[in-house]
Design an enzyme around this catalytic site. Structure first.
Site, PDB file in Angstrom:
ATOM      1  N   LYS A 200      38.095  19.762  36.138  1.00 40.57           N
ATOM      2  CA  LYS A 200      36.919  20.079  35.312  1.00 40.57           C
ATOM      3  C   LYS A 200      37.217  21.309  34.458  1.00 40.57           C
ATOM      4  CE  LYS A 200      33.062  22.394  35.715  1.00 40.57           C
ATOM      5  NZ  LYS A 200      32.970  22.776  34.284  1.00 40.57           N
ATOM      6  N   GLY A 253      37.850  31.625  38.164  1.00 44.20           N
ATOM      7  CA  GLY A 253      36.582  31.963  37.523  1.00 44.20           C
ATOM      8  C   GLY A 253      35.992  33.213  38.145  1.00 44.20           C
ATOM      9  N   SER A 254      34.664  33.281  38.115  1.00 46.39           N
ATOM     10  CA  SER A 254      33.996  34.512  38.535  1.00 46.39           C
ATOM     11  C   SER A 254      33.908  34.631  40.054  1.00 46.39           C
ATOM     12  CB  SER A 254      32.575  34.520  37.945  1.00 46.39           C
ATOM     13  OG  SER A 254      31.858  33.416  38.441  1.00 46.39           O
ATOM     14  N   GLU A 256      31.267  35.452  41.816  1.00 45.63           N
ATOM     15  CA  GLU A 256      30.054  34.839  42.362  1.00 45.63           C
ATOM     16  C   GLU A 256      30.243  33.344  42.586  1.00 45.63           C
ATOM     17  OE1 GLU A 256      27.688  36.333  43.823  1.00 45.63           O
ATOM     18  OE2 GLU A 256      28.838  38.088  43.245  1.00 45.63           O
ATOM     19  N   GLY A 258      33.097  31.823  42.845  1.00 42.20           N
ATOM     20  CA  GLY A 258      34.137  31.685  43.881  1.00 42.20           C
ATOM     21  C   GLY A 258      33.530  31.690  45.283  1.00 42.20           C
ATOM     22  N   GLU A 275      41.193  32.148  42.316  1.00 38.79           N
ATOM     23  CA  GLU A 275      41.698  33.234  41.477  1.00 38.79           C
ATOM     24  C   GLU A 275      40.499  33.779  40.740  1.00 38.79           C
ATOM     25  OE1 GLU A 275      42.556  35.335  38.707  1.00 38.79           O
ATOM     26  OE2 GLU A 275      43.615  33.721  37.662  1.00 38.79           O
ATOM     27  N   CYS A 309      41.328  38.034  33.283  1.00 38.37           N
ATOM     28  CA  CYS A 309      41.074  38.583  34.622  1.00 38.37           C
ATOM     29  C   CYS A 309      42.035  39.715  34.945  1.00 38.37           C
ATOM     30  CB  CYS A 309      41.116  37.488  35.672  1.00 38.37           C
ATOM     31  SG  CYS A 309      42.538  36.446  35.490  1.00 38.37           S
ATOM     32  N   GLU A 406      33.466  44.064  36.463  1.00 43.50           N
ATOM     33  CA  GLU A 406      34.322  43.404  35.479  1.00 43.50           C
ATOM     34  C   GLU A 406      33.522  43.150  34.197  1.00 43.50           C
ATOM     35  OE1 GLU A 406      35.747  39.394  36.367  1.00 43.50           O
ATOM     36  OE2 GLU A 406      37.673  39.961  35.472  1.00 43.50           O
TER      37      GLU A 406
HETATM   38  P1  ADP Z   1      32.964  32.533  33.730  1.00 41.44           P
HETATM   39  O1  ADP Z   1      32.093  33.664  34.151  1.00 41.44           O
HETATM   40  O2  ADP Z   1      34.343  32.909  33.350  1.00 41.44           O
HETATM   41  O3  ADP Z   1      32.321  31.535  32.826  1.00 41.44           O
HETATM   42  P2  ADP Z   1      32.467  30.834  35.946  1.00 41.44           P
HETATM   43  O4  ADP Z   1      32.892  31.184  37.317  1.00 41.44           O
HETATM   44  O5  ADP Z   1      31.028  30.809  35.636  1.00 41.44           O
HETATM   45  O6  ADP Z   1      33.288  31.821  35.046  1.00 41.44           O
HETATM   46  O7  ADP Z   1      33.079  29.440  35.508  1.00 41.44           O
HETATM   47  C1  ADP Z   1      34.391  29.024  35.756  1.00 41.44           C
HETATM   48  C2  ADP Z   1      34.396  27.539  35.999  1.00 41.44           C
HETATM   49  O8  ADP Z   1      33.601  27.268  37.151  1.00 41.44           O
HETATM   50  C3  ADP Z   1      33.815  26.700  34.872  1.00 41.44           C
HETATM   51  O9  ADP Z   1      34.537  25.486  34.780  1.00 41.44           O
HETATM   52  C4  ADP Z   1      32.397  26.446  35.358  1.00 41.44           C
HETATM   53  O10 ADP Z   1      31.809  25.280  34.815  1.00 41.44           O
HETATM   54  C5  ADP Z   1      32.612  26.288  36.846  1.00 41.44           C
HETATM   55  N1  ADP Z   1      31.423  26.538  37.677  1.00 41.44           N
HETATM   56  C6  ADP Z   1      30.364  27.355  37.407  1.00 41.44           C
HETATM   57  N2  ADP Z   1      29.466  27.308  38.404  1.00 41.44           N
HETATM   58  C7  ADP Z   1      29.942  26.452  39.343  1.00 41.44           C
HETATM   59  C8  ADP Z   1      29.486  25.992  40.620  1.00 41.44           C
HETATM   60  N3  ADP Z   1      28.331  26.399  41.137  1.00 41.44           N
HETATM   61  N4  ADP Z   1      30.269  25.126  41.311  1.00 41.44           N
HETATM   62  C9  ADP Z   1      31.456  24.730  40.820  1.00 41.44           C
HETATM   63  N5  ADP Z   1      31.933  25.100  39.622  1.00 41.44           N
HETATM   64  C10 ADP Z   1      31.212  25.959  38.890  1.00 41.44           C
END
Ligand code: ADP
Length: 504
Positions: A200, A253-254, A256, A258, A275, A309, A406
């Protein structure tokens, strides 16, 4: 990368020119075919530099995830399964993918720049070639994945050996800052080990993943080995985390999200690698080559608009070298100009969205209210797109929010320290531990400090360098698991132990 970035000091136009690439409407890629979402719904992907809609993208949901997982399971288990393909043939396919990325590099670079707002200079010199190299690197691995024979100490005679087996269906969830490169870091090793994939991409940046899906068809990757579901995180991302048919989740990703993924994956005990964010210290000792350190510090924080990051966002400078370091930093940062991401001379593009720009600008206000001063920048540029001046905050202390949270944008916090002990203590005083840089001419001090920094990567007299052969990942809240290099082979395989009784 840092040196090239800071060489760009010309004032260029922010007038935006039309792109050559012609992105198609995006469909889901399931079982080797491009299909509409079951719901028939779509969402828009926009060019952050202009706000214009680039393409309509299929909006997946739990039902589409289920179809993609079934396709991936089938490719893993049935017929002539991917996991059993002769490793030499898997190698050739990975190599072919790298060749196809190179052959289409110009188009992929442009798609990446349109979707992210990053300078074409960066997409074409870094993102796309490094993605091709990642597939090249992992093309060498399928023929080298091996277990070991272990001396048995339990008594009696036995032959004990291990086999490395693929995990199964890997769900890979990636962010918007380096879309194709993050895909490559996850897809190449997973395929090398014989896994199948449901990927995804981030909702903001699906274009290069979909173009890559077309390239997998051209390369001859068997249907179902690689699938793409495009949509938002809380729906499709969550459906992947919840799906019992997915054996492993790899996420970048973030923090939260994670944590949410880890909690969700616990229900089905999926393997998880994360990561996450960073607030990487860039520690400048007074005995360093201060001019080089200042030049590289700019690359460390302003490459990719600071949407990294690993960004060296906390710049610790020893008091005795402070004035010299800051005068170079100020001089060079002030000359860096944002511009049309498609212009080859642009070195600072648009941030990803209005929401993100607001968030980053808000941190500048927070910094000021905490007592920091704006040494450079601190302002938005124009009203079209989400451009922002490179920003350096001075007078920051490590306990301020701008030093602990961050920001993920072009904002550096400069923190003065009196002696090395204080510098290293403060640098480690963070919830994150992704990377750190140390600048000194004293080789002993450099290695001593490298041992003491709590971070997955420590750069000495350089910053922001990664390589496909070198492990990458975080300590503490920056996540766990190591991507790239041999380490990613561990991440995408299970170890099976086989005992053979030889008694009697
Ligand atoms: P950023 O703050 O860099 O946008 P996110 O952590 O929000 O980082 O997003 C990184 C990825 O995780 C994206 O592909 C996003 O669609 C996906 N994502 C966001 N929320 C969820 C969730 N609750 N479960 C799984 N994937 C998610």
């Amino acid at each position: 990368m840092a040196e090239i970035l800071t060489a760009a000091t010309e004032n260029i136009s922010v007038e935006l020119k039309p792109a050559k690439a012609n992105p198609k409407p995006g469909k889901l890629f399931i079982g080797g075919e491009f299909v509409d979402a079951l719901s028939g719904k779509t969402f828009e992907t926009r060019n952050p530099a202009t706000g214009e809609v680039i393409a309509e993208i299929a909006e997946a949901g739990a039902g589409d995830v289920d179809l993609a997982v079934r396709a991936a399971q089938k490719a893993f288990e049935e017929g002539s399964p991917w996991r059993k393909m002769n490793p030499r043939d898997r190698s050739r396919l990975l190599w072919k993918l790298s060749e196809l990325i190179r052959a289409n590099a110009e188009e992929l670079s442009e798609l990446e720049t349109l979707d992210t707002g990053k300078p074409i200079f960066e997409s074409s010199k870094f993102d796309i070639p490094l993605s091709a190299e990642c597939f090249e690197y992992y093309a060498g691995w399928p023929t080298k994945i091996a277990g070991e024979t272990i001396a048995n100490t339990a008594g009696g005679d036995a032959l004990v050996y291990t086999i490395r087996e693929p995990i199964g269906v890997c769900g890979q969830i990636i962010p918007w800052n380096f879309p194709l490169q993050m895909l490559a870091w996850k897809v190449a090793p997973a395929l090398a080990c014989g896994n199948t994939i449901v990927l995804k991409p981030a909702e903001q940046t699906p274009l290069t993943a979909l173009r890559f899906a077309e390239l997998t068809l051209e390369a001859g990757l068997p249907p179902g080995v690689f699938n793409v579901v495009t949509d938002f995180g809380p729906t499709t991302g969550k459906a992947m985390v919840d799906h019992p048919g997915i054996d492993k989740i790899a996420f970048t990703g973030s923090v939260e999200v994670g944590k949410e993924i880890m909690r969700g994956a616990a229900n089905t005990l999926k393997r998880v690698s994360l990561e996450l964010g960073g607030k990487s210290p860039n520690i400048i000792f007074a005995d360093a080559d201060l001019e080089t350190a200042a030049k590289f510090a700019l690359g460390g924080i302003f490459f990719n608009q600071g949407e990294m990051c690993t960004a060296g966002s906390r710049i610790f400078v020893e008091e005795a070298g402070y004035d010299e370091f800051m005068s170079v930093l100020r001089g060079r940062a002030a000359k860096m100009i944002a511009g049309d991401p498609l212009h080859p001379k642009t070195r600072l593009g648009s941030l990803i969205s209005q929401e993100h720009l607001d968030r980053v600008m808000n941190y500048v206000s927070i910094g000021k209210s905490e007592g920091a001063s704006v040494a450079i920048g601190g302002e938005r540029i124009g009203s079209k797109g989400f451009f922002m001046k490179p920003t350096v905050l001075e007078g920051v202390t490590n306990s301020m929010r701008v030093a602990q949270e961050e920001i993920f944008g072009p904002v550096a916090s400069v923190i003065k320290f009196k002696e090395p002990e204080e510098g290293i203590r403060e640098a480690n005083n963070s919830q994150f531990g992704l990377a750190a840089a140390i600048w000194t001419r004293d080789i002993k001090k450099a290695h001593q400090m490298a041992r003491r920094v709590k971070a997955g990567t420590v750069w000495i007299n350089t910053i922001s360098t990664t390589d496909n052969a070198v492990p990458f990942g975080g300590y503490k809240s920056s996540g766990f698991g190591r991507e790239l290099g041999r380490a990613a082979i561990d991440l995408y395989t299970e170890t099976k132990t086989v005992w053979v009784d030889l008694n009697g």
